[in-house]
Write an enzyme that holds these catalytic residues in place. Structure first.
Site, PDB file in Angstrom:
ATOM      1  N   GLN A 128      15.770  19.435 -23.301  1.00 20.26           N
ATOM      2  CA  GLN A 128      16.060  18.927 -21.954  1.00 20.26           C
ATOM      3  C   GLN A 128      17.242  17.962 -21.978  1.00 20.26           C
ATOM      4  OE1 GLN A 128      13.079  16.167 -20.569  1.00 20.26           O
ATOM      5  NE2 GLN A 128      13.490  16.611 -18.419  1.00 20.26           N
ATOM      6  N   GLY A 129      18.322  18.329 -21.327  1.00 22.05           N
ATOM      7  CA  GLY A 129      19.506  17.455 -21.292  1.00 22.05           C
ATOM      8  C   GLY A 129      19.610  16.729 -19.956  1.00 22.05           C
ATOM      9  N   TYR A 130      18.802  15.716 -19.776  1.00 21.74           N
ATOM     10  CA  TYR A 130      18.864  14.896 -18.553  1.00 21.74           C
ATOM     11  C   TYR A 130      19.524  13.545 -18.856  1.00 21.74           C
ATOM     12  CZ  TYR A 130      15.761  17.578 -15.323  1.00 21.74           C
ATOM     13  OH  TYR A 130      15.219  18.501 -14.477  1.00 21.74           O
ATOM     14  N   SER A 131      18.891  12.736 -19.743  1.00 22.17           N
ATOM     15  CA  SER A 131      19.314  11.343 -19.945  1.00 22.17           C
ATOM     16  C   SER A 131      20.670  11.252 -20.634  1.00 22.17           C
ATOM     17  CB  SER A 131      18.287  10.602 -20.806  1.00 22.17           C
ATOM     18  OG  SER A 131      17.018  10.715 -20.236  1.00 22.17           O
ATOM     19  N   GLU A 246       6.988  18.210 -15.694  1.00 18.74           N
ATOM     20  CA  GLU A 246       7.035  17.414 -16.925  1.00 18.74           C
ATOM     21  C   GLU A 246       5.975  16.308 -16.874  1.00 18.74           C
ATOM     22  OE1 GLU A 246      10.835  15.651 -17.771  1.00 18.74           O
ATOM     23  OE2 GLU A 246      10.116  14.732 -19.630  1.00 18.74           O
ATOM     24  N   SER A 384      10.052   6.071 -17.068  1.00 18.31           N
ATOM     25  CA  SER A 384       9.233   4.905 -17.445  1.00 18.31           C
ATOM     26  C   SER A 384       8.109   4.657 -16.443  1.00 18.31           C
ATOM     27  CB  SER A 384      10.121   3.666 -17.547  1.00 18.31           C
ATOM     28  OG  SER A 384      10.450   3.225 -16.255  1.00 18.31           O
ATOM     29  N   ASN A 385       7.067   4.000 -16.917  1.00 16.70           N
ATOM     30  CA  ASN A 385       5.903   3.729 -16.054  1.00 16.70           C
ATOM     31  C   ASN A 385       6.288   2.943 -14.801  1.00 16.70           C
ATOM     32  OD1 ASN A 385       4.227   5.088 -17.714  1.00 16.70           O
ATOM     33  ND2 ASN A 385       2.946   3.347 -18.301  1.00 16.70           N
ATOM     34  N   GLU A 386       7.211   1.990 -14.957  1.00 16.38           N
ATOM     35  CA  GLU A 386       7.620   1.179 -13.798  1.00 16.38           C
ATOM     36  C   GLU A 386       8.215   2.081 -12.712  1.00 16.38           C
ATOM     37  OE1 GLU A 386       8.495   0.510 -16.925  1.00 16.38           O
ATOM     38  OE2 GLU A 386       7.372  -1.328 -17.332  1.00 16.38           O
TER      39      GLU A 386
HETATM   40  C1  FAD Z   1      10.397   9.584 -27.021  1.00 15.42           C
HETATM   41  C2  FAD Z   1      11.370   9.878 -25.948  1.00 15.42           C
HETATM   42  C3  FAD Z   1      11.724  11.187 -25.716  1.00 15.42           C
HETATM   43  C4  FAD Z   1      12.647  11.468 -24.703  1.00 15.42           C
HETATM   44  N1  FAD Z   1      13.035  12.780 -24.539  1.00 15.42           N
HETATM   45  C5  FAD Z   1      13.992  13.058 -23.618  1.00 15.42           C
HETATM   46  C6  FAD Z   1      14.494  14.392 -23.504  1.00 15.42           C
HETATM   47  O1  FAD Z   1      14.065  15.311 -24.196  1.00 15.42           O
HETATM   48  N2  FAD Z   1      15.476  14.603 -22.613  1.00 15.42           N
HETATM   49  C7  FAD Z   1      15.976  13.640 -21.802  1.00 15.42           C
HETATM   50  O2  FAD Z   1      16.844  13.924 -20.984  1.00 15.42           O
HETATM   51  N3  FAD Z   1      15.528  12.359 -21.900  1.00 15.42           N
HETATM   52  C8  FAD Z   1      14.555  12.053 -22.796  1.00 15.42           C
HETATM   53  N4  FAD Z   1      14.100  10.758 -22.912  1.00 15.42           N
HETATM   54  C9  FAD Z   1      14.726   9.707 -22.112  1.00 15.42           C
HETATM   55  C10 FAD Z   1      13.837   9.115 -21.031  1.00 15.42           C
HETATM   56  O3  FAD Z   1      13.726   9.974 -19.930  1.00 15.42           O
HETATM   57  C11 FAD Z   1      14.453   7.761 -20.638  1.00 15.42           C
HETATM   58  O4  FAD Z   1      14.377   6.928 -21.782  1.00 15.42           O
HETATM   59  C12 FAD Z   1      13.747   7.112 -19.492  1.00 15.42           C
HETATM   60  O5  FAD Z   1      13.990   7.824 -18.303  1.00 15.42           O
HETATM   61  C13 FAD Z   1      14.192   5.638 -19.290  1.00 15.42           C
HETATM   62  O6  FAD Z   1      15.572   5.534 -19.256  1.00 15.42           O
HETATM   63  P1  FAD Z   1      16.359   4.482 -20.196  1.00 15.42           P
HETATM   64  O7  FAD Z   1      15.885   4.697 -21.589  1.00 15.42           O
HETATM   65  O8  FAD Z   1      17.816   4.673 -19.929  1.00 15.42           O
HETATM   66  O9  FAD Z   1      15.864   3.072 -19.734  1.00 15.42           O
HETATM   67  P2  FAD Z   1      16.410   2.235 -18.485  1.00 15.42           P
HETATM   68  O10 FAD Z   1      16.556   3.146 -17.323  1.00 15.42           O
HETATM   69  O11 FAD Z   1      17.608   1.458 -18.919  1.00 15.42           O
HETATM   70  O12 FAD Z   1      15.203   1.257 -18.217  1.00 15.42           O
HETATM   71  C14 FAD Z   1      15.005   0.077 -18.989  1.00 15.42           C
HETATM   72  C15 FAD Z   1      13.796  -0.643 -18.417  1.00 15.42           C
HETATM   73  O13 FAD Z   1      14.061  -1.042 -17.076  1.00 15.42           O
HETATM   74  C16 FAD Z   1      13.039  -0.600 -16.202  1.00 15.42           C
HETATM   75  N5  FAD Z   1      13.569  -0.161 -14.912  1.00 15.42           N
HETATM   76  C17 FAD Z   1      14.692   0.565 -14.714  1.00 15.42           C
HETATM   77  N6  FAD Z   1      14.862   0.790 -13.385  1.00 15.42           N
HETATM   78  C18 FAD Z   1      13.821   0.216 -12.760  1.00 15.42           C
HETATM   79  C19 FAD Z   1      13.427   0.116 -11.387  1.00 15.42           C
HETATM   80  N7  FAD Z   1      14.157   0.672 -10.403  1.00 15.42           N
HETATM   81  N8  FAD Z   1      12.293  -0.562 -11.091  1.00 15.42           N
HETATM   82  C20 FAD Z   1      11.542  -1.127 -12.075  1.00 15.42           C
HETATM   83  N9  FAD Z   1      11.877  -1.078 -13.399  1.00 15.42           N
HETATM   84  C21 FAD Z   1      12.990  -0.410 -13.732  1.00 15.42           C
HETATM   85  C22 FAD Z   1      12.424   0.628 -16.924  1.00 15.42           C
HETATM   86  O14 FAD Z   1      11.092   0.823 -16.527  1.00 15.42           O
HETATM   87  C23 FAD Z   1      12.543   0.203 -18.379  1.00 15.42           C
HETATM   88  O15 FAD Z   1      11.425  -0.568 -18.746  1.00 15.42           O
HETATM   89  C24 FAD Z   1      13.172  10.438 -23.903  1.00 15.42           C
HETATM   90  C25 FAD Z   1      12.790   9.119 -24.132  1.00 15.42           C
HETATM   91  C26 FAD Z   1      11.903   8.828 -25.149  1.00 15.42           C
HETATM   92  C27 FAD Z   1      11.526   7.413 -25.389  1.00 15.42           C
END
Ligand code: FAD
Length: 399
Positions: A128-131, A246, A384-386
């Protein structure tokens, strides 16, 4: 929840048990037991995938016309319960659980005809190429650029945290095709081959010691425009639809089994002749956990009911995602608490019952700490849960 079965469902349960008795080898069971996280290693995953495919049971949640089993809600409940009691490996979710349902909902006929059978057979393994390094929770800000050149899009940029990109031969990816307007409006959903020239996969290793995720770099990677799902610049709708699948995946049956195992562990006697279950504080934690798992089961039923009528999980999947991540983490914490020293890796004696070690199986001892560390990521992975709570507040509760 006390669920009794009709004679037909009892017969189905027997059929499932007989199949699992014969199909689930010791090696596969051990691979599942020792797996610290959600994703089984590729080799064992493929062995189990092929067994289920050959039986015709690889995609219970897909509509029958696309290769699903046609099971009713109760049969699907029986399947998840029996597989979890037996300790089967899980199948990789990116193809069967995400890309397949997304294509069924939004793919062209040609895309469905080509990709769905390959997902079912295991010939294609998806990532999955999202992040991106600067776009996670705020996914719509993604920047990986895709520019038109003839019939192709040319991709430059990078994706990160890409689970199992080092095994996958295909990726579904969100790319930026237009910088004007709202960020959501210039995103396109694409399917690509991982062996396309210009793709580099670099590993990221977890604190648990496992290699599951990667950063993927794109340097002038050409993808034919026929691989766009839906319309160019309209990928956001498709992306959100896929996320419901998902986040809506089940888990209650595995949590029930995990709790049962934990309870037996606590009922064992340690070297000093004491039982953890006799500690009222610990016993209360187990009881409270049981109640929470029932709530997860209920939410899961609602989602399964919607899907069995051909619907998608809906925004309620974010409730499931949050509760499931919390529960997985909590069970792993209780397991570490119960095992103490023996939760550490490399404690071979922890595998043996009766050596003054209150351990009932390798899965509770040897993999306990790696699993504890690995599951810290589950409240971030998949959104994330938030952020899920924000979605629930807005789309489920209408706040
Ligand atoms: C084990 C693992 C596997 C993954 N696999 C994939 C994958 O296969 N493909 C893919 O595309 N991605 C993948 N991801 C990425 C995942 O989707 C992102 O890590 C996730 O969406 C959070 O984004 P971030 O890491 O950039 O954190 P950030 O967006 O920078 O968030 C940092 C913190 O800020 C909080 N936060 C951010 N915005 C808000 C808001 N509006 N309100 C309240 N709190 C907020 C978040 O909850 C978090 O605690 C994976 C991540 C992990 C850890």
């Amino acid at each position: 929840m006390d669920i009794s079965f009709s004679a037909e469902h009892e017969a189905f349960r027997e059929e499932v048990r007989e199949f699992l008795d014969q199909a689930l080898t010791t090696e596969l069971k051990q691979a599942a037991d020792f797996c610290p996280g959600i994703f089984l290693d590729y080799e064992h995953n493929m062995v189990w995938h092929k067994i289920l495919y050959n039986k015709g049971w690889i995609a219970p949640s897909w509509p029958k016309e696309y290769g699903g089993t046609g099971w009713d809600l109760m049969q699907r409940y029986i399947w998840t319960t029996e597989t979890s009691l037996a300790g089967t490996p899980s199948t990789a979710p990116m193809g069967l659980g995400m890309c397949g349902p997304m294509l069924i909902g939004h793919g062209s006929q040609a895309q469905k005809d080509y990709y769905l059978p390959r997902i079912l057979s295991g010939e294609d393994y998806w990532c999955q190429g999202y992040s991106e390094p600067t776009s996670g929770s705020d996914l719509a800000s993604l920047k990986l650029k895709a520019e038109t050149d003839g019939d192709d899009l040319v991709l430059n940029g990078s994706k990160i945290w890409t689970t199992h990109a080092h095994y996958a031969n295909r990726m579904f990816i969100l790319v930026r095709t237009d910088d004007n307007g709202r960020p959501q409006e210039g995103i396109t959903f694409l399917l690509l081959d991982m062996d396309s020239p210009g793709i580099t996969v670099e590993p990221i290793v977890f604190a648990s010691g496992t290699h599951e995720v990667n950063q993927v770099f794109f340097d002038n990677v050409r993808v034919p425009k026929r691989n766009i799902v839906g319309e160019e610049n309209q990928g956001w709708t498709v992306a959100k639809y896929l996320l419901e699948f998902e986040r809506g995946g089940g888990g209650a049956a595995r949590f029930h089994t995990g709790l049962k195992r934990l309870r037996s562990l606590a009922e064992g006697t340690n070297a000093s002749g004491q039982r953890l279950i006799d500690d009222p504080g610990f016993a209360r934690k187990l009881d409270e956990t049981g109640v929470q798992i029932e709530a997860i089961q209920f939410t899961e039923f609602r989602i399964m009911a919607a899907m069995s009528k051909g619907g998608s999980p809906g925004p309620e999947s974010s409730i499931m995602k949050t509760l499931g991540a919390d529960m997985g983490q909590y069970l792993s914490e209780l397991t570490v608490e119960a095992l103490g020293f023996y939760a550490s890796p490399h404690q071979p004696e922890a595998r043996t019952v009766g050596q003054n070690v209150p351990v009932i199986g390798p899965e509770d001892g040897v993999a306990a700490f790696p699993r504890y560390f690995n599951l810290r990521a589950s409240s971030i992975a998949g959104g994330s849960n938030e952020v899920q709570r924000n979605i629930v507040a807005k789309l489920v509760l209408g706040l």
